[in-house]
Enzyme design. Structure first.
Site, PDB file in Angstrom:
ATOM      1  N   ASP A 182       1.204   3.100   1.505  1.00 40.40           N
ATOM      2  CA  ASP A 182       0.157   3.365   2.493  1.00 40.40           C
ATOM      3  C   ASP A 182      -1.155   3.235   1.713  1.00 40.40           C
ATOM      4  OD1 ASP A 182      -0.138   4.501   5.435  1.00 40.40           O
ATOM      5  OD2 ASP A 182      -1.592   5.621   4.260  1.00 40.40           O
TER       6      ASP A 182
ATOM      7  N   LYS B  14       6.099  11.337   5.910  1.00 38.92           N
ATOM      8  CA  LYS B  14       4.926  10.812   5.200  1.00 38.92           C
ATOM      9  C   LYS B  14       4.703  11.659   3.967  1.00 38.92           C
ATOM     10  CE  LYS B  14       1.843   7.555   5.884  1.00 38.92           C
ATOM     11  NZ  LYS B  14       1.950   6.322   6.698  1.00 38.92           N
TER      12      LYS B  14
HETATM   13  P1  NDP Z   1      -5.173   0.029   1.292  1.00 43.52           P
HETATM   14  O1  NDP Z   1      -5.257   1.116   0.301  1.00 43.52           O
HETATM   15  O2  NDP Z   1      -4.567  -1.262   0.910  1.00 43.52           O
HETATM   16  O3  NDP Z   1      -6.617  -0.281   1.888  1.00 43.52           O
HETATM   17  C1  NDP Z   1      -7.364   0.702   2.521  1.00 43.52           C
HETATM   18  C2  NDP Z   1      -8.710   0.122   2.883  1.00 43.52           C
HETATM   19  O4  NDP Z   1      -9.414   1.050   3.716  1.00 43.52           O
HETATM   20  C3  NDP Z   1      -9.605  -0.109   1.675  1.00 43.52           C
HETATM   21  O5  NDP Z   1     -10.483  -1.177   1.938  1.00 43.52           O
HETATM   22  C4  NDP Z   1     -10.372   1.200   1.585  1.00 43.52           C
HETATM   23  O6  NDP Z   1     -11.620   1.123   0.917  1.00 43.52           O
HETATM   24  C5  NDP Z   1     -10.572   1.540   3.044  1.00 43.52           C
HETATM   25  N1  NDP Z   1     -10.650   2.994   3.200  1.00 43.52           N
HETATM   26  C6  NDP Z   1      -9.679   3.892   2.917  1.00 43.52           C
HETATM   27  N2  NDP Z   1     -10.110   5.141   3.138  1.00 43.52           N
HETATM   28  C7  NDP Z   1     -11.365   5.015   3.582  1.00 43.52           C
HETATM   29  C8  NDP Z   1     -12.328   5.948   4.001  1.00 43.52           C
HETATM   30  N3  NDP Z   1     -12.086   7.263   4.012  1.00 43.52           N
HETATM   31  N4  NDP Z   1     -13.544   5.463   4.417  1.00 43.52           N
HETATM   32  C9  NDP Z   1     -13.800   4.124   4.401  1.00 43.52           C
HETATM   33  N5  NDP Z   1     -12.916   3.191   4.019  1.00 43.52           N
HETATM   34  C10 NDP Z   1     -11.715   3.630   3.621  1.00 43.52           C
HETATM   35  O7  NDP Z   1      -4.402   0.669   2.533  1.00 43.52           O
HETATM   36  P2  NDP Z   1      -3.658  -0.069   3.744  1.00 43.52           P
HETATM   37  O8  NDP Z   1      -4.349  -1.322   4.089  1.00 43.52           O
HETATM   38  O9  NDP Z   1      -2.211  -0.098   3.435  1.00 43.52           O
HETATM   39  O10 NDP Z   1      -3.855   1.005   4.922  1.00 43.52           O
HETATM   40  C11 NDP Z   1      -4.941   0.929   5.845  1.00 43.52           C
HETATM   41  C12 NDP Z   1      -4.579   1.709   7.103  1.00 43.52           C
HETATM   42  O11 NDP Z   1      -3.404   1.135   7.691  1.00 43.52           O
HETATM   43  C13 NDP Z   1      -4.236   3.189   6.897  1.00 43.52           C
HETATM   44  O12 NDP Z   1      -4.654   3.914   8.038  1.00 43.52           O
HETATM   45  C14 NDP Z   1      -2.714   3.194   6.826  1.00 43.52           C
HETATM   46  O13 NDP Z   1      -2.175   4.445   7.173  1.00 43.52           O
HETATM   47  C15 NDP Z   1      -2.408   2.134   7.884  1.00 43.52           C
HETATM   48  N6  NDP Z   1      -1.085   1.523   7.817  1.00 43.52           N
HETATM   49  C16 NDP Z   1      -0.621   0.922   6.680  1.00 43.52           C
HETATM   50  C17 NDP Z   1       0.622   0.328   6.665  1.00 43.52           C
HETATM   51  C18 NDP Z   1       1.127  -0.408   5.470  1.00 43.52           C
HETATM   52  O14 NDP Z   1       2.219  -0.989   5.565  1.00 43.52           O
HETATM   53  N7  NDP Z   1       0.423  -0.448   4.345  1.00 43.52           N
HETATM   54  C19 NDP Z   1       1.509   0.363   7.837  1.00 43.52           C
HETATM   55  C20 NDP Z   1       0.903   0.940   9.017  1.00 43.52           C
HETATM   56  C21 NDP Z   1      -0.321   1.513   8.974  1.00 43.52           C
HETATM   57  P3  NDP Z   1     -11.765   1.714  -0.572  1.00 43.52           P
HETATM   58  O15 NDP Z   1     -10.927   0.812  -1.427  1.00 43.52           O
HETATM   59  O16 NDP Z   1     -13.223   1.650  -0.868  1.00 43.52           O
HETATM   60  O17 NDP Z   1     -11.235   3.112  -0.516  1.00 43.52           O
HETATM   61  O1  2IT Z   2       2.055   3.983   8.415  1.00 41.09           O
HETATM   62  C1  2IT Z   2       3.049   3.261   8.178  1.00 41.09           C
HETATM   63  O2  2IT Z   2       3.783   2.859   9.083  1.00 41.09           O
HETATM   64  C2  2IT Z   2       3.285   2.841   6.791  1.00 41.09           C
HETATM   65  N1  2IT Z   2       2.490   3.173   5.919  1.00 41.09           N
HETATM   66  C3  2IT Z   2       4.518   2.055   6.441  1.00 41.09           C
HETATM   67  C4  2IT Z   2       5.719   2.933   6.344  1.00 41.09           C
HETATM   68  C5  2IT Z   2       6.980   2.255   5.843  1.00 41.09           C
HETATM   69  O3  2IT Z   2       7.953   3.003   5.637  1.00 41.09           O
HETATM   70  O4  2IT Z   2       7.003   1.047   5.674  1.00 41.09           O
END
Ligand code: NDP
Ligand code: 2IT
Length: 449
Positions: free
Chosen positions: A162, A122
């Site tokens: 992420d 990561k």
């Molecule tokens: P994005 O940046 O697309 O969206 C994140 C969302 O969460 C936004 O709405 C953001 O609001 C909110 N957010 C982030 N930090 C905070 C915080 N500290 N308090 C309140 N709201 C918060 O990220 P993703 O959707 O990609 O990721 C969301 C989660 O999913 C994370 O935990 C990530 O690790 C996990 N994840 C993502 C994957 C991927 O493929 N993208 C794969 C597996 C897991 P704001 O815009 O106001 O900050």
């Molecule tokens: O938390 C996760 O699994 C991710 N942000 C996606 C990682 C990836 O290599 O697609």
């Protein structure tokens, strides 16, 4: 096991998120450790909690007014027993080594569960893309990659997105890698569809977390049809969670961002979701705008220090925490329970505190921990790499059916493992032991390195 935790806490006393992730895993490994004395003598746990390599670097960049800023960049290469390091990059002001080590640690087990050959890592930066112009984000990404390019590679380490890193950032990062190395190599996933990306990768984490919920419900002969669902976040994972829920006949009534959450009793439909996609992915606005557009819906602002999140205090059947770590605490878990929620599928990484996890497990909820439930994203990254290798693209239907199948296999593996180790229905134990065993056996095969 507590010795390992003592080592971790002694070495890095301030890395609270990392301690939490390690504690959650090691406390569920007792049954497998007692069955396999070789894991102890080979010091597998002691080796797993120490990253193979940590890279930390300076990222200076210039804003639109020519003012210079300095951020920190990182890549934590956690474990490569099963393949090249694989895992996302997070750009968020809260990013530090503790966050990235917890995420890298989770990623190792998650990637082991995907059935695909990927190690875990990561990275990211404390850079905040919010409020920055495209040009500023581009300059930051270019400077970030000017250093990172030395440490990644198709057979070494393949980052992805992420929080704060989506298609735009992956494009700028890839462009700089290509320029510096003079080669078009797929060293990132989540690439644009016309230059190496896979269909469904954008949707995969959210879709996968809904498929996981569907699989859990199937064990009780139920489906998602007609279920009311609470979803947090409004980024990549949350939006495509809602999209799949709508498709399967469920009703999603909430979404959030860091400023608060919206509640729509009627449910978010396709048209409303298109509005959200434009709001969040094109205009990069705030979720509160939803209530200006759709009358009769409610916005509640985040109030810090309240001790609970009112988003989790609504009548519902299912919850999909899809924003960030520790967004569901013990009080929230009790609220969910009292409101009738009996399915929790974690789109985010470690969204539930240890108190919340205990409440879910003790009350026999269908609780899918992040490392299993959100593995659809990285799995589809693996499928993107496969397509890059064979220099062919699969159709949307082909990728989606492979994703569905992988989520089914992960679910079954968790169930079978939990059963084999005497805790039927416990997905936490199932995911941790199944992931751990695969990595541990590979580490033993490969010797003390
Ligand atoms: P994005 O940046 O697309 O969206 C994140 C969302 O969460 C936004 O709405 C953001 O609001 C909110 N957010 C982030 N930090 C905070 C915080 N500290 N308090 C309140 N709201 C918060 O990220 P993703 O959707 O990609 O990721 C969301 C989660 O999913 C994370 O935990 C990530 O690790 C996990 N994840 C993502 C994957 C991927 O493929 N993208 C794969 C597996 C897991 P704001 O815009 O106001 O900050
Ligand atoms: O938390 C996760 O699994 C991710 N942000 C996606 C990682 C990836 O290599 O697609």
């Amino acid at each position: 096991m507590s010795e390992v935790l003592d080592i971790v806490k002694g070495r890095d006393p301030y890395q609270k998120e990392f301690h939490q992730a390690v504690e959650e895993v090691v406390t569920s490994l007792e049954p497998v450790m007692s069955k396999h004395p070789e894991y102890r003598s080979q010091k597998i746990l002691e080796r797993l909690v120490e990253p193979e390599r940590v890279i930390e670097f300076r990222v200076p960049w210039m804003d639109d007014k020519n003012e210079i800023h300095v951020n920190r960049g990182y890549r934590v290469e956690m474990n490569s027993a099963l393949g090249p390091y694989k895992g996302g990059l997070r750009f968020h002001p809260s990013v530090n080594l503790s966050t990235l080590k917890f995420l890298g640690f989770e990623q190792v087990f998650k990637n082991a569960l995907t059935t695909l050959p990927m190690g875990g890592g990561k990275g990211g930066s404390d850079f905040d893309p919010k409020g920055k112009s495209d040009a500023e984000v581009m300059r930051f990404c270019q400077n970030f990659m000017a250093e990172l390019h030395r440490h990644i590679g198709l057979h070494t380490d393949i980052p992805a997105g992420d929080i704060g890193v989506g298609g735009r950032e992956i494009g700028y990062l890839f462009g700089m890698y290509k320029k510096m190395r003079n080669e078009f190599t797929p060293i990132l996933t989540g690439k644009g569809l016309n230059w190496g990306g896979s269909l469904i990768r954008t949707e995969a984490t959210g879709y996968g977390s809904v498929y996981f919920a569907e699989n859990m419900l199937e064990t009780r002969n139920e489906t998602l049809e007609g279920k009311t669902c609470l979803v947090s976040g409004s980024g990549n994972v949350a939006v495509f969670t809602v999209e799949k829920l709508i498709e399967l006949g469920a009703k999603a009534v909430t979404l959030s961002d860091s400023s608060g959450y919206i509640y729509d009793e009627e449910g978010i439909d396709h048209e409303k979701l298109e509005f959200i996609k434009d709001l969040k992915f094109v205009r990069r606005g705030r979720i509160s705008e939803y209530t200006e557009r759709y009358k009769g819906t409610h916005f509640t602002a985040t109030v810090s220090g309240m001790g609970y999140n009112p988003l989790w205090d609504h009548k519902a059947d299912c919850a999909f925490p899809s924003a960030t770590q520790n967004e569901v605490n013990g009080k929230d878990a009790l609220n969910l329970l009292n409101n009738g929620v009996y399915v929790v599928s974690e789109g985010a990484n470690m969204p539930s505190t240890p108190e919340a996890v205990d409440i879910f497990v003790e009350n026999n909820l269908l609780y899918g921990p992040g490392k299993a439930a959100n593995a659809g994203g990285v799995s589809t990254s693996g499928l993107e790499l496969t397509q890059n290798s064979i220099r062919l693209y699969w159709t949307r239907e082909e990728v989606d059916s492979k994703l569905r199948n992988i989520m089914k296999q992960i679910h079954q593996n968790c169930l079978d493992t939990a059963e084999a180790f005497g805790q039927p229905g416990n997905y936490v134990v199932g995911a941790n032991i199944a992931g751990f065993k695969k990595v541990a056996d590979a580490m033993i095969d490969q010797g003390v390195v």
